[in-house]
Design a protein around this motif. Structure first.
Motif, PDB file in Angstrom:
ATOM      1  N   MET A 193      76.393 -98.232 -15.481  1.00  0.00           N
ATOM      2  CA  MET A 193      75.235 -97.343 -15.367  1.00  0.00           C
ATOM      3  C   MET A 193      75.354 -96.489 -14.108  1.00  0.00           C
ATOM      4  O   MET A 193      75.247 -95.272 -14.141  1.00  0.00           O
TER       5      MET A 193
ATOM      6  N   ALA B 264      77.154 -93.742 -16.652  1.00  0.00           N
ATOM      7  CA  ALA B 264      76.111 -93.221 -17.544  1.00  0.00           C
ATOM      8  C   ALA B 264      75.060 -92.410 -16.795  1.00  0.00           C
ATOM      9  O   ALA B 264      74.747 -91.286 -17.191  1.00  0.00           O
ATOM     10  N   LEU B 265      74.506 -92.975 -15.719  1.00  0.00           N
ATOM     11  CA  LEU B 265      73.392 -92.296 -15.057  1.00  0.00           C
ATOM     12  C   LEU B 265      73.773 -90.941 -14.469  1.00  0.00           C
ATOM     13  O   LEU B 265      73.028 -89.979 -14.615  1.00  0.00           O
TER      14      LEU B 265
ATOM     15  N   ARG C 123      75.871 -88.904 -15.592  1.00  0.00           N
ATOM     16  CA  ARG C 123      75.966 -87.961 -16.719  1.00  0.00           C
ATOM     17  C   ARG C 123      74.596 -87.462 -17.136  1.00  0.00           C
ATOM     18  O   ARG C 123      74.371 -86.256 -17.266  1.00  0.00           O
ATOM     19  N   VAL C 124      73.653 -88.416 -17.353  1.00  0.00           N
ATOM     20  CA  VAL C 124      72.310 -88.018 -17.788  1.00  0.00           C
ATOM     21  C   VAL C 124      71.659 -87.150 -16.710  1.00  0.00           C
ATOM     22  O   VAL C 124      71.050 -86.111 -17.003  1.00  0.00           O
TER      23      VAL C 124
ATOM     24  N   VAL D 123      76.454 -92.545 -22.970  1.00  0.00           N
ATOM     25  CA  VAL D 123      77.615 -91.676 -22.767  1.00  0.00           C
ATOM     26  C   VAL D 123      77.795 -90.730 -23.957  1.00  0.00           C
ATOM     27  O   VAL D 123      78.003 -89.532 -23.788  1.00  0.00           O
TER      28      VAL D 123
ATOM     29  N   THR E 266      75.131 -87.883 -24.372  1.00  0.00           N
ATOM     30  CA  THR E 266      75.173 -86.799 -23.392  1.00  0.00           C
ATOM     31  C   THR E 266      76.530 -86.109 -23.389  1.00  0.00           C
ATOM     32  O   THR E 266      76.809 -85.294 -22.514  1.00  0.00           O
TER      33      THR E 266
ATOM     34  N   TYR F  57      65.919 -92.212 -19.392  1.00  0.00           N
ATOM     35  CA  TYR F  57      66.232 -92.000 -17.977  1.00  0.00           C
ATOM     36  C   TYR F  57      64.963 -91.631 -17.201  1.00  0.00           C
ATOM     37  O   TYR F  57      64.646 -92.230 -16.173  1.00  0.00           O
TER      38      TYR F  57
END
Lengths: 134, 166, 249
Positions: free
Chosen positions: B27, B31-32, B34-35, C52, C55, C73
């Motif tokens: 994360m 992942a984080l 990216r978001v 992943v 996005t 998020y």
């Protein structure tokens, strides 16, 4: 033209670029209230059960049946209530503050409120003083 | 309840710690960001777009203001022209009126002069006629010659007398 | 294992057996891989892949799945902002991982014939204790001995403190227990209930239509509870973090 301006500012708002603090707080208060309902239900039970068990175990070791269990039963109830009430109060305060801010606008309202609280305290102290003098 | 089988606690906790650390790393590192990147880009883009829209709106407003100013100016000009034309027309009319009045006055004066002349002439003729008539009448009445001078004098006196009366 | 347990396959409790797949030992520590461990990694993989992959297009106008990832998020980001404030930003990856892990484990457990990791007190107490240790650590490193004032409420008479301080301390140590029991109890109760009604469907044959309809409704409710309990666990974590950072009740 005026309509276009309105639409642009609305789009800004929708995009979260101009979300006010009050709105954020209200959102938070609603979410927190939900959490509190779940929290309170189990807080008291857990504290009671665990503390009673601790008391029972201590009694078993020291051979003081049933006194420590009773004391811990009481303490557990108090601790559970403490946790539950504290959460409830905090969530309540958060929600009230958010609502007040939403209905009265921002910082000035809050300042005024604090002043009102102070003066209220002053007056109660005065009242007590009067009573003592009499 | 299998949940309270103590011998199962250790393996669960071990794999929980391993998997949770793996999740945390995935994360936090993958992942984080990216978001966050996607969100940030879009927020920036939306803000840009809205800024641009606001800018275009203010430009449009400027254009409208300019247009309205030009329109107002044109209207003012037109009104000035109209007023000017009115003034000129009035002036021309006044002038013509004056000219006509003058011409009429001149004509009237000429007419009056003509009338005066005619009158004088008529009067002069009248005197001659009157004198002749008076002389003839007096000779017929008297049966004698009357001096022309005397007759003229008498007529003049009569005319004088008449003019004074009328 | 030394202990040989047996539980009827038809029992509603059978679904909670962790399902050992081998018997690994590491220096006296039992590290046997099990169905439970597999589902933990399943949750990790699903959460990571979801975020992943959704996005990957980095679309300006998000599709449905990308919107879910963004909402997910921002949901946690807003929660931290509102309960802790700007100082909570540091703990965002932890809180996010915690929520994602629990919500994924809860939801994977809703699939038929699957296993619910969070229906085990061993799992929830480990999560709750890590939150407890983390918050206590933050409280002590940020405030030093001042942290002890957390147990002494302001404006209480000295005599009362002998009663109040033990209660405060007990309350503090009750936190990880109630924190973990809440999640464990909710997940266990929900899944047991579903299994019991599922048994009725099989036993009643044709008349099993009624319990089946009930199961459908209950499954919907359980999905909502799965998400809600993950949310509750996470917001309590945020409140505890806030206590440790700002040292207020």
């Amino acid at each position: 033209m005026g309509e276009l301006g309105g639409r642009i500012s609305k789009a800004r708002h929708d995009a979260g670029l101009e979300k006010t603090d009050a709105e954020r707080d209200t959102d938070a208060a609603v979410g927190a209230g939900l959490g509190a309902a779940w929290r309170i239900s189990i807080e008291i039970v857990v504290a009671l059960v665990v503390c009673t068990a601790i008391g029972w175990a201590l009694d078993y070791w020291f051979g003081t049946k049933p006194w420590l269990m009773l004391i811990f039963l009481f303490l557990g109830g108090a601790a559970g209530m403490n946790n539950a009430v504290r959460t409830a109060l905090r969530i309540d305060a958060q929600a009230t503050e958010a609502l007040q801010r939403k209905s009265q606008g921002d910082a000035p309202a809050k300042l005024g409120e604090e002043r009102a609280v102070e003066s209220a305290e002053d007056s109660t102290e005065d009242g007590e003083g009067d009573r003592r003098e009499r | 309840m299998p949940q309270f089988w103590m011998e199962d606690f250790a393996p669960q906790m071990v794999w929980l710690v391993i998997s949770f650390i793996a999740l945390y790393l995935l994360m936090a590192r993958v992942a984080l960001p990216r978001v966050a990147d996607v969100l940030e880009t879009r927020h920036g883009r939306i803000a840009d777009d809205l800024d641009q829209a606001a800018q275009l709106k203010s430009q449009a407003e400027t254009v409208i203001a300019e247009y309205e100013a030009a329109l107002a100016k044109a209207r003012g000009d037109a009104q000035a022209t109209i007023a000017q034309a009115g003034l000129e027309a009035t002036a021309a009319a006044d002038k013509r009126n004056a000219e006509i009045a003058e011409a009429l006055a001149a004509e009237a004066a000429a007419a009056a002069a003509r009338i005066d002349a005619a009158k004088t002439e008529a009067l002069a003729e009248l005197r001659g006629v009157a004198t002749e008539l008076a002389q003839a009448a007096a000779e017929r009445l008297l049966g004698a010659e009357v001096a022309a001078g005397d007759v003229e004098q008498a007529v003049d006196a009569a005319i004088q007398d008449n003019a004074g009366r009328s | 294992m030394s202990v040989d347990r047996h539980i009827e396959h038809s029992s509603p409790m059978h679904q909670f057996v962790i399902g050992r797949l081998n018997d690994w030992q590491l220096g006296g520590l039992d590290i046997s891989f099990s169905k439970a461990a597999a589902f933990m990694f399943g949750a990790v993989i699903v959460a990571t892949l979801f975020l992943v992959l959704t996005t990957s297009r980095r679309a300006m106008v998000p599709g449905r799945w990308q919107s879910v990832a963004e909402l997910w998020y921002e949901f946690i980001a807003d929660m931290i902002k509102e309960t802790i404030g700007s100082e909570g930003r540091k703990y965002f990856p932890f809180v996010f991982s915690l929520f994602s892990f629990i919500v994924m484990c809860n939801l994977l457990g809703m699939l038929p014939y699957s296993y619910t990791v969070t229906s085990h007190i061993a799992v929830t107490i480990t999560l709750a204790l890590s939150v407890f240790v983390l918050t206590t650590f933050i409280g002590i490193t940020r405030h030093g001995t001042q942290f002890l004032s957390f147990f002494v409420p302001k404006g209480v008479p000295l005599v009362m403190l002998f009663l109040v301080v033990p209660i405060e301390v007990l309350s503090y140590f009750m936190r990880p227990i109630s924190h973990s029991v809440r999640l464990f109890a909710n997940m266990t109760a929900g899944h047991t209930m579903l299994k019991v009604f599922g048994g009725f469907v099989v036993q009643m044959g044709v008349f099993g239509v009624l319990p089946f309809a009930l199961i459908v409704a209950l499954t919907g409710l359980e999905v909502a509870i799965a998400v809600l309990q993950a949310y509750v666990f996470t917001i309590l974590t945020c409140l505890y973090l806030n206590d440790a950072i700002h040292l207020e009740h």
